[in-house]
Design a protein around this motif. Sequence first.
Motif, PDB file in Angstrom:
ATOM      1  N   ASN A 253     -35.277  55.409  75.638  1.00 20.23           N
ATOM      2  CA  ASN A 253     -34.250  54.508  76.160  1.00 20.23           C
ATOM      3  C   ASN A 253     -33.910  54.978  77.572  1.00 20.23           C
ATOM      4  OD1 ASN A 253     -31.725  53.304  76.864  1.00 20.23           O
ATOM      5  ND2 ASN A 253     -31.337  52.890  74.703  1.00 20.23           N
ATOM      6  N   GLU A 256     -30.217  55.337  78.846  1.00 18.49           N
ATOM      7  CA  GLU A 256     -29.526  56.557  78.420  1.00 18.49           C
ATOM      8  C   GLU A 256     -30.048  57.780  79.152  1.00 18.49           C
ATOM      9  OE1 GLU A 256     -28.982  57.310  74.297  1.00 18.49           O
ATOM     10  OE2 GLU A 256     -28.700  55.195  73.776  1.00 18.49           O
ATOM     11  N   ALA A 260     -28.237  60.588  81.647  1.00 16.80           N
ATOM     12  CA  ALA A 260     -28.234  61.993  81.236  1.00 16.80           C
ATOM     13  C   ALA A 260     -28.767  62.920  82.323  1.00 16.80           C
ATOM     14  CB  ALA A 260     -29.048  62.162  79.955  1.00 16.80           C
ATOM     15  N   ARG A 348     -37.820  49.779  76.590  1.00 21.84           N
ATOM     16  CA  ARG A 348     -37.395  50.557  75.423  1.00 21.84           C
ATOM     17  C   ARG A 348     -38.528  50.721  74.416  1.00 21.84           C
ATOM     18  NH1 ARG A 348     -35.050  50.103  70.339  1.00 21.84           N
ATOM     19  NH2 ARG A 348     -35.080  47.830  70.344  1.00 21.84           N
ATOM     20  N   SER A 370     -32.163  62.921  76.323  1.00 27.90           N
ATOM     21  CA  SER A 370     -31.146  63.127  75.297  1.00 27.90           C
ATOM     22  C   SER A 370     -31.658  62.943  73.872  1.00 27.90           C
ATOM     23  CB  SER A 370     -29.945  62.206  75.544  1.00 27.90           C
ATOM     24  OG  SER A 370     -30.369  60.884  75.793  1.00 27.90           O
ATOM     25  N   GLN A 373     -31.148  59.434  71.737  1.00 36.91           N
ATOM     26  CA  GLN A 373     -32.005  58.271  71.927  1.00 36.91           C
ATOM     27  C   GLN A 373     -33.398  58.490  71.326  1.00 36.91           C
ATOM     28  OE1 GLN A 373     -34.711  58.030  74.681  1.00 36.91           O
ATOM     29  NE2 GLN A 373     -34.574  60.264  74.512  1.00 36.91           N
TER      30      GLN A 373
END
Length: 440
Positions: A253, A256, A260, A348, A370, A373
């Motif tokens: 993702n 995200e 991060a 995605r 992260s 995800q």
Amino acid sequence: MSVRKRIAAALLAATIAGAGSAAPAAQAAESRGVTIPDFYTPPATLPADNGALIRTEPLPLALSLPGIDSPLPGRATRIMYRSTDSTGRPVAVTGSYLEPAAPWLGLGPRPLVVLAPGTMGQGDQCSTSLALQRGLVVGADDGQTTISIGYEILAIYRLLAKGIAVVQTDYPGLGTTDRLHTYVNRVDEGHAVLDAARAATALPNTSITTRSGVGLYGYSQGGGAVASAAELQATYAPEVRLKATYAGAPPANLAEVTAAIDGTELAGALGWSVNGFIQSDPELRAVADRYLSDSGRAALADLSTMCVGDAIFGYAGRHSTSWTTTGQSLADIVQAEPALRAFLDEQRIGARKPAGIVRVATGVNDNLVSHGQARTMAADWCKLGGSVVYEPVSLPATGSPLVNHFGPLLTDQGPAVDWLGHRLAGLPAVSTCAILPLQP
């Protein structure tokens, strides 16, 4: 002016306008003081079929020992092959094939693993196939320096020691001098991985056959690339006999992940992403033009020729707010711009059932790519009926997101290679989807 300098100048002047233009074949390419061998300049016309070999040459390995019948750990061939990018256009991709000196002791013909490298950078000098030859790539030119280390060599050699043949892809634009590397583009990377398997099968005088089982291996950027390839195999390359995939710390993702990594040691990867996104979808250039400041444009141009080590030294701790005229972060801009949100939604991974069995490993304290995800990707695959072995890697959290990300790579690499070898040898593995809700 070198090819890369011309591209970087275009980036600085017009937010990477013209970055995809072809380089003149007559002029040797150079990136940050490193001369890129002529092999990496694609021809004007490419073959019709995906995976078709364009050219090959022997590849001397920097780390190689003499053996009785062949060098250890094996013989290498540099390859260039055709693939198709996310826009549907043909693209030349480089990489290398390694024929093991060790025998294959499993059932059936010798298997093949496609290794998708982790983040190497965006400069042509950063390609894994060049690192296999030189080990350490160092350059300097006009005040710009570069250093690239072939850190994927350990995983490659572990696979070769098991008698497993390896083909690694450099990805579109990483090495080849006709375009920028479209960093973390799901389709570009997935296609390049599958077409590398096709290209290896087409090589003459190897022990790989059309009956050879195929495995995929990748961590970080490579984890996303092989995860995408597992999703695309059924429709893009159904003849590739994909049995198993190891996807470590996949950036599934990107929205995200963008949030991060901002302000961390790997903040430079934000620039590689933006450069690649605009090349893949030129309509995003207008969005970038509205937000990027002069310092942002300069950063993108600078990063377009950097390797991962260069970016860590030059951009660690930087925040993307310093690249925009509004003071917004890239994550904030993504949320504000429907075109960017739609582009990242299409990137995605986890919305399509993967082929074969997939081992998804992610550090529970990974706050760079992260953990949450990556776990969501595994859970989404389970909901789609995929066969998934989910492996949370528990290591103590540190104050460094980079250490939190690369610690699981080192800890899990041996078990991951063993797991992949067992699957290619025909040993079964049971999906752990049923217990995934109970795992961190």
